[in-house]
Design an enzyme around this catalytic site. Structure first.
Site, mmCIF file in Angstrom:
data_model
loop_
_atom_site.group_PDB
_atom_site.id
_atom_site.type_symbol
_atom_site.label_atom_id
_atom_site.label_comp_id
_atom_site.label_asym_id
_atom_site.label_seq_id
_atom_site.Cartn_x
_atom_site.Cartn_y
_atom_site.Cartn_z
ATOM 1 N N CYS A 40 -14.468 -14.130 -14.207
ATOM 2 C CA CYS A 40 -15.271 -14.889 -15.168
ATOM 3 C C CYS A 40 -16.650 -14.968 -14.907
ATOM 4 C CB CYS A 40 -14.343 -16.139 -15.384
ATOM 5 S SG CYS A 40 -12.724 -15.901 -16.044
ATOM 6 N N GLY A 70 -29.875 0.794 10.390
ATOM 7 C CA GLY A 70 -30.425 0.803 9.261
ATOM 8 C C GLY A 70 -30.608 2.184 8.714
ATOM 9 N N GLU A 78 -27.979 0.275 16.652
ATOM 10 C CA GLU A 78 -26.966 -0.526 16.057
ATOM 11 C C GLU A 78 -26.621 -0.210 14.560
ATOM 12 O OE1 GLU A 78 -29.398 -4.303 16.296
ATOM 13 O OE2 GLU A 78 -29.873 -4.267 18.470
HETATM 14 N N1 LLP Z 1 -28.870 -4.588 13.655
HETATM 15 C C1 LLP Z 1 -29.323 -5.887 13.076
HETATM 16 C C2 LLP Z 1 -29.762 -6.870 13.827
HETATM 17 C C3 LLP Z 1 -28.709 -6.018 11.793
HETATM 18 O O1 LLP Z 1 -28.957 -7.167 10.907
HETATM 19 C C4 LLP Z 1 -28.257 -5.065 11.083
HETATM 20 C C5 LLP Z 1 -27.636 -5.319 9.581
HETATM 21 C C6 LLP Z 1 -27.819 -3.934 11.579
HETATM 22 C C7 LLP Z 1 -28.086 -3.691 12.966
HETATM 23 C C8 LLP Z 1 -27.144 -2.751 10.887
HETATM 24 O O2 LLP Z 1 -27.746 -2.219 9.762
HETATM 25 P P1 LLP Z 1 -27.196 -1.020 9.065
HETATM 26 O O3 LLP Z 1 -27.246 -0.002 9.875
HETATM 27 O O4 LLP Z 1 -25.796 -1.252 8.762
HETATM 28 O O5 LLP Z 1 -28.089 -0.662 7.913
HETATM 29 N N2 LLP Z 1 -24.883 -6.273 3.195
HETATM 30 C C9 LLP Z 1 -26.006 -5.535 3.012
HETATM 31 C C10 LLP Z 1 -26.533 -5.102 4.271
HETATM 32 C C11 LLP Z 1 -26.858 -6.285 5.231
HETATM 33 C C12 LLP Z 1 -27.445 -5.680 6.704
HETATM 34 C C13 LLP Z 1 -27.564 -6.806 7.376
HETATM 35 N N3 LLP Z 1 -28.189 -6.502 8.824
HETATM 36 C C14 LLP Z 1 -25.591 -4.219 1.904
HETATM 37 O O6 LLP Z 1 -24.617 -4.379 1.733
HETATM 38 O O7 LLP Z 1 -26.351 -3.679 1.788
#
Ligand code: LLP
Length: 434
Positions: A358, A238, A288
């Site tokens: 489109c 996150g 993660e």
């Molecule tokens: N762990 C879990 C359980 C998750 O669901 C996610 C992301 C992560 C780790 C990694 O999160 P990160 O470090 O990348 O923030 N498509 C969206 C983001 C969706 C995130 C989904 N889960 C965007 O383009 O902003």
């Protein structure tokens, strides 16, 4: 924070001229910087050096096999969410045994595949899912390692579509039901209670919500360690990245020059705030992060088709579209757009940057000030390394883009542009229409 900068007037990735990449492989093309990814990984690792750390890169952010191999070489495991992602890790020569399996709807086949490959742990989202994992493990005569995902009901203060740790979200088990969930799990014959997990959302730009969530859940984690001997705590991913000043943020000293209250979140701030809260637990800490690792390590190259003058606006029509980079259409997200050849003598124009699809939503930027660029000239969408290619589609029968990886002065195609034949390969006209 990244290795994209102008050398004279021309934008480079590490020591590679991006216009040369576009000339060779065409556009739209994603280009990633291997050194940036390595730097990010190592900075995160160093920032939490006081902990027994296991980094599981969230491969949904970018799952190209070359990047998985790069992470694997750095010693990472993976946070994966499907049978397809397990198979990608294996195909890249990565380690499933240090990887965690997330997601609210894992199928029996996916659970079996994960167990056959020795998954480190399943991150379980509900009691029915736990029953399913127990059942599949039983048919295989093995014990399934699990952690239950706790929903701490903390506001991550990010976009609603990427908030996951509020009680209204579909994710995890509420903290007040969690003790009962662990007790139920402890009675299942084919389940090994191995850890606890949470993930409150994506693109968090301050450390506060992470601290709040860890503080809220840590006492419960300590209880679980005492009663069931769990060995790890995953605090999810996150960590947010810079989108607005993406290019500038790659310059040495940019961060330090900002007033402290305006500095975007860094791994150092994250590590400093969380280490003292996590260290006393005496557990392995799993991280993660996805976006932080790869987001600012990638750009999407595109070519200008036309500059169209409308009644009230100028439209810069480019050859990339929402199918290539979905984030602006889906989350109204901001991606900085820069010319590959900078010419300060040109005037600045206010334009809407749009793709050829489109749909009115096929718009990357509204009323953006850009150096005037004309037909055939090249631009880059910055901070496009995470959730770019992995969220692409073939809408309007547009082939998936090419991907290139740069390291120093070398670069290589790591995913060829899709062909029309590949796009239609599985389609068939039925006999009754022939
Ligand atoms: N762990 C879990 C359980 C998750 O669901 C996610 C992301 C992560 C780790 C990694 O999160 P990160 O470090 O990348 O923030 N498509 C969206 C983001 C969706 C995130 C989904 N889960 C965007 O383009 O902003």
């Amino acid at each position: 924070m990244h290795h994209f900068r102008y050398a004279g007037s021309d934008l480079q990735c590490e020591s590679v001229d991006l216009a040369a990449v576009a000339r060779l492989y065409g556009t739209p093309t994603y280009v990633y910087s291997a050194s940036t990814i390595e730097d990010h990984y190592k900075r995160l690792q160093t920032s939490l050096a006081g902990l027994d750390l296991q980094i599981c890169y969230a491969m949904k952010a970018n799952s190209n096999l070359a990047l998985l191999k790069l992470f694997s070489n750095l010693g990472a495991g993976f946070d994966l969410v499907s049978g397809g992602e397990i198979r990608r890790v294996i195909a890249a020569g990565g380690n499933v045994k240090t990887s965690v399996f997330a997601g609210v709807g894992k199928t029996e086949a996916e659970i079996k595949l994960a167990l056959e490959n020795g998954i480190f742990s399943f991150h379980v989202e509900s009691e029915p899912e736990l029953a399913r994992i127990n059942h599949v493990a039983g048919t295989m005569g093995v014990k399934a390692p699990i952690a239950i995902r706790i929903n701490p009901d903390v506001d991550a203060k990010t976009h609603a579509k990427i908030t996951t740790g509020k009680s209204d979200n579909k994710f995890g088990v509420p903290l007040r039901f969690a003790a009962a969930a662990y007790e139920a799990a402890s009675k299942l014959k084919n389940i090994e209670l191995k850890g606890v997990q949470m993930h409150i959302g994506s693109q968090l730009t301050s450390v506060g919500p992470f601290v709040e969530a860890v503080k809220k859940v840590a006492p419960f984690v300590a209880e679980l360690k005492a009663s069931y001997g769990i060995s790890y705590f995953s605090i999810g991913g996150g960590m947010g990245i810079v989108y607005k000043d993406s290019l500038a943020s790659g310059q040495p000293g940019w961060w330090d020059a900002l007033p402290p209250e305006q500095r975007p979140l860094t791994p150092e701030v994250y590590g400093e705030a969380l280490t003292p809260l996590l260290q006393p637990l005496g557990l392995k800490i799993v991280l993660e992060h996805g976006r932080f690792m790869v987001g600012n390590a990638g750009v999407l190259l595109s070519k200008v088709e036309h500059l169209k003058r409308g009644a009230n606006k100028n439209f810069l029509i480019v050859d990339a579209a929402m199918n290539d980079l979905m984030r602006p259409a889906m989350y109204d997200s901001y991606h900085e757009i820069v010319p590959l050849h900078r010419d300060t003598s040109r005037r600045a124009l206010t334009v809407d940057v749009v793709g050829p699809i489109c749909e009115t939503g096929d718009c990357f930027a509204k009323d953006r000030q850009l150096q005037e660029v004309g037909e055939g000239e090249l631009i880059a969408f910055m901070s496009a390394g995470a959730y770019g290619y992995t969220m692409a589609s073939r809408y309007n029968t547009r082939a998936l883009a090419a991907e290139v990886l740069v390291k120093g002065s070398s670069f290589e195609l790591i995913n060829a542009r899709e062909t029309f034949e590949h796009m239609i390969a599985n389609e068939k006209v039925p006999a009754f229409l022939r």
